[in-house]
Design an enzyme around this catalytic site. Structure first.
Site, PDB file in Angstrom:
ATOM      1  N   TYR A   1     -17.013  74.805 -67.718  1.00  0.00           N
ATOM      2  CA  TYR A   1     -17.288  74.132 -68.999  1.00  0.00           C
ATOM      3  C   TYR A   1     -16.686  72.733 -68.988  1.00  0.00           C
ATOM      4  O   TYR A   1     -17.339  71.752 -69.392  1.00  0.00           O
ATOM      5  CB  TYR A   1     -16.723  74.951 -70.157  1.00  0.00           C
ATOM      6  CG  TYR A   1     -16.816  74.246 -71.486  1.00  0.00           C
ATOM      7  CD1 TYR A   1     -18.031  74.141 -72.161  1.00  0.00           C
ATOM      8  CD2 TYR A   1     -15.694  73.644 -72.055  1.00  0.00           C
ATOM      9  CE1 TYR A   1     -18.122  73.463 -73.366  1.00  0.00           C
ATOM     10  CE2 TYR A   1     -15.772  72.971 -73.259  1.00  0.00           C
ATOM     11  CZ  TYR A   1     -16.987  72.885 -73.916  1.00  0.00           C
ATOM     12  OH  TYR A   1     -17.067  72.202 -75.109  1.00  0.00           O
TER      13      TYR A   1
ATOM     14  N   GLU B   1     -18.351  75.246 -82.703  1.00  0.00           N
ATOM     15  CA  GLU B   1     -17.102  74.573 -83.062  1.00  0.00           C
ATOM     16  C   GLU B   1     -16.580  75.094 -84.398  1.00  0.00           C
ATOM     17  O   GLU B   1     -15.366  75.218 -84.594  1.00  0.00           O
ATOM     18  CB  GLU B   1     -17.309  73.060 -83.126  1.00  0.00           C
ATOM     19  CG  GLU B   1     -17.533  72.391 -81.782  1.00  0.00           C
ATOM     20  CD  GLU B   1     -16.354  72.463 -80.841  1.00  0.00           C
ATOM     21  OE1 GLU B   1     -15.237  72.793 -81.292  1.00  0.00           O
ATOM     22  OE2 GLU B   1     -16.539  72.201 -79.639  1.00  0.00           O
TER      23      GLU B   1
ATOM     24  N   TRP C   1     -10.646  77.806 -77.745  1.00  0.00           N
ATOM     25  CA  TRP C   1     -12.031  77.588 -77.352  1.00  0.00           C
ATOM     26  C   TRP C   1     -12.485  78.578 -76.281  1.00  0.00           C
ATOM     27  O   TRP C   1     -13.650  78.995 -76.266  1.00  0.00           O
ATOM     28  CB  TRP C   1     -12.222  76.152 -76.868  1.00  0.00           C
ATOM     29  CG  TRP C   1     -13.616  75.915 -76.368  1.00  0.00           C
ATOM     30  CD1 TRP C   1     -14.016  75.671 -75.096  1.00  0.00           C
ATOM     31  CD2 TRP C   1     -14.822  75.936 -77.146  1.00  0.00           C
ATOM     32  NE1 TRP C   1     -15.374  75.532 -75.031  1.00  0.00           N
ATOM     33  CE2 TRP C   1     -15.898  75.691 -76.266  1.00  0.00           C
ATOM     34  CE3 TRP C   1     -15.084  76.141 -78.507  1.00  0.00           C
ATOM     35  CZ2 TRP C   1     -17.221  75.644 -76.704  1.00  0.00           C
ATOM     36  CZ3 TRP C   1     -16.407  76.100 -78.947  1.00  0.00           C
ATOM     37  CH2 TRP C   1     -17.454  75.850 -78.043  1.00  0.00           C
TER      38      TRP C   1
END
Length: 201
Positions: A21, A43, A51
């Protein structure tokens, strides 16, 4: 025998999914409306969580939210919310689920008005600035993200405060916060560096 040290990454170096990522997505400019909607949705779900938690659940999120097709998600009702809140593969949070549905509807309304989320998001891009040297140099929010959050809320989007808006700006490449010594920053900076002129023979 000498070993070559592993390349420095801003984050994610110890986890292959997170490293991929970091290398291939974070900070890469995104302009597709579908992709922007997905990133803003994720988000919002990330708020208050790590995350990597969202990243690991992303396939399940995509399944639960019809691959983040805004036309489908905009039609969700109470039965869909109940389904989402019973799905332990995703983050079960009513406010965030309802925000994702509301944001799909806001996106469709934005398109109906002749505007795009791409234009709204990228209008918040700040002037160029030096690369951060450490994470302490990376802000959690900026005047631009506050302005973006205000505009998105005026358009009917939810769960898009200045901090979430800034995270979306980072994720979509509106800002590039890769640290100066990061392997991605070095690669991108080398690719954009001026090429020296070849001396005439």
């Amino acid at each position: 025998m000498t070993t070559t040290p592993a390349p420095f990454r801003c984050f994610g170096g110890s986890d292959p999914l997170y490293a991929a990522y970091h290398d291939d997505e974070w900070g890469v400019p995104v302009h597709d409306e579908h992709a922007l909607y997905e990133r803003i949705s994720l988000e919002a779900f990330q708020s208050g969580l790590a995350w990597i938690t969202i990243l690991r659940k992303r396939p399940a999120f995509r399944e639960a939210f019809a691959d983040f097709d805004p036309r489908v998600v905009a039609s969700y009702g109470e039965d869909d919310i109940a389904r989402l809140l019973s799905d332990d593969r995703i983050v079960r949070n009513r406010a965030k689920a309802e925000a994702t549905i509301a944001n799909a509807r806001a996106l469709l309304a934005l398109h109906a008005s002749g505007r795009t989320l791409d234009a709204v998001l990228w209008s918040s891009a700040p002037p160029p600035r030096p690369r951060p040297l450490t994470w302490s140099d990376v802000p959690g929010r900026t005047p631009e993200s506050a302005a973006l959050a205000k505009e998105l809320k005026s358009l009917g989007f939810r769960f898009v405060g200045p901090t979430t808006a800034y995270a979306a700006m980072q994720a979509c490449g509106v800002v590039d916060d890769h640290l100066a010594d990061c392997v991605v920053a070095r690669r991108w900076d080398a690719a954009s560096a001026p090429v020296a002129a070849t001396p005439a023979e």
